[in-house]
Scaffold this motif. Sequence first.
Motif, short mmCIF file in Angstrom:
data_model
loop_
_atom_site.label_atom_id
_atom_site.label_comp_id
_atom_site.label_asym_id
_atom_site.label_seq_id
_atom_site.Cartn_x
_atom_site.Cartn_y
_atom_site.Cartn_z
N GLY A 127 5.72 -7.81 -0.09
CA GLY A 127 6.17 -8.60 1.34
C GLY A 127 5.78 -7.70 2.73
N GLN A 128 4.71 -6.94 2.17
CA GLN A 128 3.96 -5.94 3.61
C GLN A 128 2.48 -6.33 3.36
OE1 GLN A 128 5.87 -4.62 5.57
NE2 GLN A 128 7.56 -4.81 4.04
N LYS A 129 1.50 -6.37 2.61
CA LYS A 129 0.23 -6.89 2.24
C LYS A 129 0.35 -8.04 1.21
CE LYS A 129 -1.44 -2.64 3.46
NZ LYS A 129 -3.26 -1.68 3.77
N CYS A 130 0.94 -8.97 0.28
CA CYS A 130 0.73 -9.53 0.03
C CYS A 130 2.22 -9.69 -0.97
CB CYS A 130 -0.45 -9.15 -1.19
SG CYS A 130 0.63 -8.13 -3.04
N ASP A 131 2.21 -10.72 -1.38
CA ASP A 131 3.97 -11.59 -1.60
C ASP A 131 3.97 -11.82 -3.44
OD1 ASP A 131 4.79 -12.07 0.78
OD2 ASP A 131 3.11 -13.18 1.19
N LEU A 132 2.96 -12.23 -3.74
CA LEU A 132 2.60 -12.43 -5.59
C LEU A 132 1.80 -11.54 -6.39
CD1 LEU A 132 3.06 -15.59 -6.10
CD2 LEU A 132 4.63 -14.08 -6.66
N LEU A 133 1.39 -11.27 -6.86
CA LEU A 133 1.17 -10.27 -7.90
C LEU A 133 0.70 -10.79 -9.70
CD1 LEU A 133 0.62 -6.57 -7.26
CD2 LEU A 133 -1.03 -8.28 -6.36
N GLU A 134 0.38 -11.08 -10.64
CA GLU A 134 -0.11 -11.96 -11.66
C GLU A 134 -0.46 -10.76 -12.24
OE1 GLU A 134 -2.84 -15.31 -13.85
OE2 GLU A 134 -2.00 -15.53 -11.79
N ALA A 135 0.65 -10.57 -13.40
CA ALA A 135 0.16 -9.38 -14.59
C ALA A 135 0.79 -9.59 -15.07
CB ALA A 135 0.38 -8.14 -13.44
N ILE A 136 0.69 -7.84 -16.11
CA ILE A 136 2.48 -7.65 -18.01
C ILE A 136 2.97 -7.31 -16.71
CG2 ILE A 136 0.42 -7.25 -19.77
CD1 ILE A 136 0.86 -4.22 -19.04
N TYR A 137 4.29 -7.33 -17.27
CA TYR A 137 5.32 -6.48 -16.58
C TYR A 137 5.77 -5.21 -17.11
CZ TYR A 137 10.32 -5.43 -14.63
OH TYR A 137 11.08 -4.70 -14.08
N CYS A 138 6.02 -4.08 -16.84
CA CYS A 138 6.08 -2.65 -17.49
C CYS A 138 7.88 -2.23 -16.81
CB CYS A 138 5.30 -1.45 -16.78
SG CYS A 138 3.99 -2.13 -16.62
N ASP A 139 8.91 -2.44 -18.60
CA ASP A 139 10.10 -3.10 -17.91
C ASP A 139 10.65 -1.11 -17.71
OD1 ASP A 139 9.40 -2.05 -20.43
OD2 ASP A 139 10.55 -3.65 -21.68
N ILE A 140 9.92 -0.41 -18.60
CA ILE A 140 10.68 0.91 -17.68
C ILE A 140 9.66 1.16 -16.54
CG2 ILE A 140 10.79 3.66 -18.61
CD1 ILE A 140 9.99 2.09 -21.19
N ALA A 141 8.80 1.26 -16.09
CA ALA A 141 8.11 1.58 -15.26
C ALA A 141 8.36 1.98 -14.37
CB ALA A 141 6.62 1.91 -15.42
N TRP A 142 8.42 -0.20 -13.95
CA TRP A 142 8.97 -1.06 -12.22
C TRP A 142 10.30 -1.09 -12.62
CZ3 TRP A 142 4.05 -4.39 -13.45
CH2 TRP A 142 2.61 -3.89 -13.42
N GLN A 143 11.60 -0.56 -13.47
CA GLN A 143 12.84 -1.49 -13.19
C GLN A 143 12.99 -1.15 -12.15
OE1 GLN A 143 15.00 -0.14 -16.88
NE2 GLN A 143 16.41 -1.82 -15.64
N GLY A 144 13.59 -2.02 -11.38
CA GLY A 144 14.11 -2.42 -9.88
C GLY A 144 13.36 -2.52 -9.40
N GLN A 145 12.06 -2.42 -9.09
CA GLN A 145 11.35 -1.89 -8.05
C GLN A 145 10.60 -3.46 -7.60
OE1 GLN A 145 8.91 1.25 -8.46
NE2 GLN A 145 9.10 2.51 -10.18
N CYS A 146 10.58 -4.00 -8.86
CA CYS A 146 10.50 -5.70 -8.62
C CYS A 146 10.70 -6.63 -8.93
CB CYS A 146 8.58 -5.46 -8.46
SG CYS A 146 8.42 -5.50 -10.34
N GLN A 147 10.42 -7.59 -8.58
CA GLN A 147 11.36 -8.81 -9.25
C GLN A 147 10.11 -9.35 -10.37
OE1 GLN A 147 14.22 -11.84 -8.49
NE2 GLN A 147 14.25 -10.89 -6.43
N PHE A 148 10.77 -10.45 -11.67
CA PHE A 148 9.33 -10.36 -12.12
C PHE A 148 9.51 -11.79 -12.49
CE2 PHE A 148 7.46 -10.87 -16.99
CZ PHE A 148 5.99 -10.94 -16.74
#
Length: 302
Positions: A142-163
């Motif tokens: 939302g600042q420098k980019c809008d989308l990333l393509e990657a695996i999703y880390c369900d523990i470390a990234w929970q609540g920090q982004c949408q997937f």
Amino acid sequence: MYVQQLETFIWVAEAGSFGRVANTLFISTPAVVQQTNLFEEHCGVTLFKLSNRGVQLTPAGHALYEDGKKIIALSNQALARAQQIEEDSKETLRIGTSPIFRVRVLIDAMTMAREDGLPLKFEIPNLVAELSQINNNFDLLGQKCDLLEAIYCDIAWQGQCQFYELFQTPFGVAVNHHPLAGQTSVTIKDLAPYTITLSIPGVASQLDALRADILREIPHATIHDAETIGQDTIALSEVQPYIFITQKIFQDNHPNLVTIPLVTPYTLPYGLIYSNTPSQPVRDLLAYIDDHREALIKKWVS
């Protein structure tokens, strides 16, 4: 914007020959003559006269030639302005990419969306330094980019982004000049004599489950805990006989290594990462991808 015969008329006027224009357009000379005759009938005036020196303009033809060039130029300018206005009205969607966050499915999605006339324009900003590791890169969204393509880390990234999940990608091991390199698949027990590079606990539940299986089947396993996954982590397996736990989808991230399927029931979700407050262009592209998901992922799922 104007009849094709006007352009053919101007070419003949400038070339002074029906034959030269025919060669330029890769059509027959009679076809050029026919177009010119139709244009003369349409205009109701004689435009050319034939002489020993070829095709020459009549006074009326000369006047139409000069004005015709202006008509074509104005038509092109008008069309360019209209196209620019439409282009400027499109909203921009920025795609983050790097050697770690490679764009795979999104390349096809962008191409298809353009062909289908989705009112979006795409940018790929230079974020190689910022995206050098699979880490918490959410301040970019939302600042420098809008989308990333990657695996999703369900523990470390929970609540920090949408997937948005595209598919599940299986585990593999990546090695270089290694005794396992020639195998078509490996089991956990095959890893026993070697150092295993694996993400630290608490990143993804599937990785934690795999770690538990490794320690259960190889109680004295040597595990190198990687706090982040980047080119430096991959390089360890290029210079050391380490076994790097990876996914099939990432084999192009480390072309110097051989990726071998790992026999395990676990997989990781692969897809698109975006802000918790996505912009309208993100929502529009995700809706488009949702409608075309099967066509977009078929070459990645086997």
